[in-house]
Design a protein around this motif. Sequence first.
Motif, mmCIF file in Angstrom:
data_model
loop_
_atom_site.group_PDB
_atom_site.id
_atom_site.type_symbol
_atom_site.label_atom_id
_atom_site.label_comp_id
_atom_site.label_asym_id
_atom_site.label_seq_id
_atom_site.Cartn_x
_atom_site.Cartn_y
_atom_site.Cartn_z
ATOM 1 N N SER A 1 -0.363 41.167 12.462
ATOM 2 C CA SER A 1 1.283 41.778 12.482
ATOM 3 C C SER A 1 2.065 40.458 12.109
ATOM 4 O O SER A 1 1.799 39.505 12.675
ATOM 5 C CB SER A 1 1.525 42.379 13.638
ATOM 6 N N ASP A 2 3.062 40.954 11.520
ATOM 7 C CA ASP A 2 4.295 40.181 11.065
ATOM 8 C C ASP A 2 5.125 39.626 12.467
ATOM 9 O O ASP A 2 6.028 38.758 12.730
ATOM 10 C CB ASP A 2 5.192 40.589 9.972
ATOM 11 N N GLN A 3 4.689 40.684 13.500
ATOM 12 C CA GLN A 3 5.577 40.642 14.619
ATOM 13 C C GLN A 3 4.499 40.417 15.803
ATOM 14 O O GLN A 3 4.323 41.378 16.578
ATOM 15 C CB GLN A 3 6.374 41.674 14.909
ATOM 16 N N ARG B 1 2.627 40.055 19.183
ATOM 17 C CA ARG B 1 2.808 40.850 20.611
ATOM 18 C C ARG B 1 1.729 41.259 21.016
ATOM 19 O O ARG B 1 0.735 41.352 20.465
ATOM 20 C CB ARG B 1 4.006 41.752 20.260
#
Length: 124
Positions: free
Chosen positions: A110-112, A114
């Motif tokens: 993911s670009d984020q 978490r």
Amino acid sequence: HSIINGGFESADLSGWTIEYGDAFSDYCVSSQKTFMFDDDAQLEMRIIAYSPIPKSVSKKVREKMLSGEIRHTKKSDADNVAKIFADALLNVAYHDDNHICTLHVEKWYSDQPRTEVTISEVCE
């Protein structure tokens, strides 16, 4: 729970948001800052780990990673990810991780980056 706070190594869980209910709905969201399942609870833990996309990959590979066509197969192993969060939530969400009778771990890019952890009671 969506866990962005990386303090699990130090057992510092301050700042984590406690949510209760169905993992994919707004059935019930609590403003509680602490929560503990009952000692006889049968629990399901779902962990979805989103890792950053390496900067060295091509645009085409990056797109495949974002779409899920290429999944995260590098370290950490899924079982190690589960162990980290099961141990970190001991005496926070439950008294004994033996109560986790269903465990589901997914690894994605993911670009984020978490990790999302959801713990719920197993419905009969």
